[in-house]
Design an enzyme around this catalytic site. Structure first.
Site, short mmCIF file in Angstrom:
data_model
loop_
_atom_site.label_atom_id
_atom_site.label_comp_id
_atom_site.label_asym_id
_atom_site.label_seq_id
_atom_site.Cartn_x
_atom_site.Cartn_y
_atom_site.Cartn_z
N GLU A 52 88.99 35.59 113.26
CA GLU A 52 89.89 36.24 114.21
C GLU A 52 90.53 35.23 115.16
OE1 GLU A 52 88.32 39.39 116.87
OE2 GLU A 52 89.24 40.78 115.47
N HIS A 57 72.54 32.64 92.56
CA HIS A 57 72.46 33.30 91.26
C HIS A 57 73.65 34.24 91.02
CE1 HIS A 57 68.40 31.70 90.59
NE2 HIS A 57 68.39 31.70 91.91
N LYS A 110 95.54 49.68 112.37
CA LYS A 110 95.27 50.77 113.31
C LYS A 110 96.51 51.64 113.47
CE LYS A 110 91.97 48.11 116.06
NZ LYS A 110 91.71 47.50 117.37
O1 G6P Z 1 85.04 46.20 122.05
P1 G6P Z 1 86.20 46.91 121.43
O2 G6P Z 1 87.37 46.96 122.35
O3 G6P Z 1 85.78 48.28 120.96
O4 G6P Z 1 86.68 46.10 120.19
C1 G6P Z 1 85.90 45.88 119.05
C2 G6P Z 1 86.58 44.94 118.07
O5 G6P Z 1 87.68 45.56 117.45
C3 G6P Z 1 88.99 45.11 117.63
O6 G6P Z 1 89.82 45.72 116.70
C4 G6P Z 1 89.16 43.61 117.66
O7 G6P Z 1 89.81 43.10 116.53
C5 G6P Z 1 87.87 42.86 117.84
O8 G6P Z 1 88.18 41.61 118.43
C6 G6P Z 1 86.93 43.61 118.71
O9 G6P Z 1 85.76 42.85 118.91
#
Ligand code: G6P
Length: 457
Positions: free
Chosen positions: A286, A307, A421
């Site tokens: 990331e 393996h 998303k």
């Molecule tokens: O802690 P949060 O805001 O729920 O995020 C949880 C995770 O999901 C996101 O999509 C990011 O890509 C991550 O960097 C992050 O650690």
């Protein structure tokens, strides 16, 4: 005091002393940008000095909260994903082993890192006969997976204990002000811990995000922090590649990338380290995977994967290198017993312990892979304790910052994660994105019927 070391002997024919010295000024500059907070993403460098800045009162609060949850729970579920999940799991499994849920009095289990009905139903059924509590962790407070899991598990908790007692069995870890989780925690009066603004999710293991679940597993967070502190003091005071293993690691992987290597494989010979690799993959993937660049961070568990993936690593496309993590002092010793019949022909190993055999497997593998054109370096860890894990995680955090700056990316953002998303929210008809919902359904209708191959009978 023992510290982790980096051995790159098996890189010597691809990493010359000259190349090493040539990259030194670039590395120094990258380290300076990290320590002085002058590089890209400078607002997210709070983790650099965190080991020396955590207030003792916060540690005590975390410990007391963990003790209280442990006293009344057989199972504590840590709900989170990505940086709000992997650090704690990495440390807990590295200290207690992958079979910890079978032998620890208080089990820490995980939710919110997938959207699987199967996983959730299994967990709910398991919890029916247990006393349990919830830690819900989300920096943004809006991530779909943990929010869904929390809604479902909170419902089960409230049905089991009633709303009031359930409220005392929930701890929320989130942003100090924004996000749905913060609002919910305020409204319901949950115990809350804050994730600092200047610490991104994948760097947050030393905040309550990692510390509370780790303490809930009965692991010493004081020792863990001591390891972070020792490594922070050492690494931030030394800018020479020759004396700083994190800088050397960042430099070597950068030089290999510049030579055309495309994949770095993190290798362990200890199943307890599996989730350290998962944490490492997020940290490097990331942080660096942007602008069309980066080594692909992969991982394997040896000897298991020798393996299955061993053939490819030995003999496939020569676009990879390995980074081994080796633990010097083993927790247990299991000795090979005598067998009169010797049908398995293993009597030559009689009296040897599995650690010796495992170490020979490592030595044999590193040599064979080097001969096959897959060079490697080895990170040696004195022992799998909270203290040395603290050292290891900080080592990788400094390394990824420097490596990211050498790659000329911003190592502290992750804009690409939003693309899936956006599509998912549009498909699910999230309020406010009606136009996108219409567009994506139209697109999918056009795409779907084409190019399907199936058996006729
Ligand atoms: O802690 P949060 O805001 O729920 O995020 C949880 C995770 O999901 C996101 O999509 C990011 O890509 C991550 O960097 C992050 O650690």
């Amino acid at each position: 005091m023992e510290r982790i070391t980096l051995n790159y002997t098996y890189m010597s024919d691809v990493i010359s002393d000259e190349a090493f010295m040539q990259i030194q000024p670039e590395v120094e500059q990258a380290l300076r940008a990290t320590l002085e907070k002058t590089g890209a993403g400078r607002d997210f460098l709070g983790w650099v000095s965190l080991p020396h800045e955590i207030p003792e009162a916060l540690l005590q609060d975390i410990q007391q909260t963990a003790d209280a949850l442990r006293a009344k729970s057989d199972v504590i579920i840590s709900i989170g994903i990505g940086g709000s999940y992997l650090g704690a799991r990495a440390v807990i499994e590295a200290v207690q082993g992958p079979l910890a849920p079978y032998h620890e009095a208080t089990q820490v289990l995980y939710a919110g890192h997938n959207i699987s009905s199967w996983y959730m139903q299994d967990l709910l059924t398991f919890l029916e006969k247990k006393d349990f509590s919830l830690i819900v962790i989300s920096k943004s407070g809006t991530t779909t997976e943990p929010a869904l899991a929390f809604r479902i598990l909170r419902d089960a908790l409230e049905k089991c204990y009633g709303k009031e007692e359930a409220g005392k069995r929930i701890v929320a870890i989130t942003d100090k002000a924004k996000g749905a989780l913060k609002q919910l925690a305020n409204d319901e009066g949950y115990k809350t811990f804050i994730i600092p603004d200047d610490v991104g999710g994948r760097f947050s293991v030393l905040t309550p995000v990692g510390l509370l679940p780790i303490a809930c597993a009965g692991i010493s967070i004081q020792e863990f922090i001591k390891g972070f502190r020792a490594m922070a003091s050492a690494l931030t005071a030394e800018s020479s590649l020759k004396n700083n293993p994190a800088l050397a690691y960042a430099a070597i992987r950068t030089l290999l990338y510049r030579q055309g290597k495309q994949i770095e494989i993190l290798v362990n010979f200890e199943p307890a380290l599996h989730y350290v690799s998962e944490w490492w993959k997020q940290l490097f993937g990331e942080s660096e995977g942007k602008d069309g660049k980066a080594l692909f961070p992969a991982s394997v568990d040896f000897t298991t994967d020798l393996h299955s993936m061993g053939q490819l690593i030995q003999d496939g496309v020569r676009n990879l290198f390995e980074t081994f993590i080796i633990v010097n002092k083993n927790r247990h010793t299991v000795t090979v017993p005598h067998d009169e019949s010797n049908l398995d022909t293993l009597n030559y190993l009689e009296g040897k312990n599995l650690n010796e055999i495992n170490f020979s497997a490592y030595q044999g593998t590193a040599l064979a892979h080097k001969d096959g054109g897959a060079p490697s370096m080895t990170i040696e860890l004195p022992e799998l304790t909270p203290y040395y894990l603290g050292q290891l995680l900080y080592f990788f955090e400094i390394a990824v910052a420097v490596s990211g700056y050498l790659l000329k990316v911003n190592p502290f953002d992750q804009p690409g994660v939003e693309a899936y998303k956006k599509n998912m929210f549009a498909l699910l008809g999230k309020p406010g994105v009606e136009q996108a919902t219409h567009e994506i359904h139209t697109r999918l209708e056009r795409i779907q019927p084409k190019h399907i191959v199936t058996l006729e009978k």
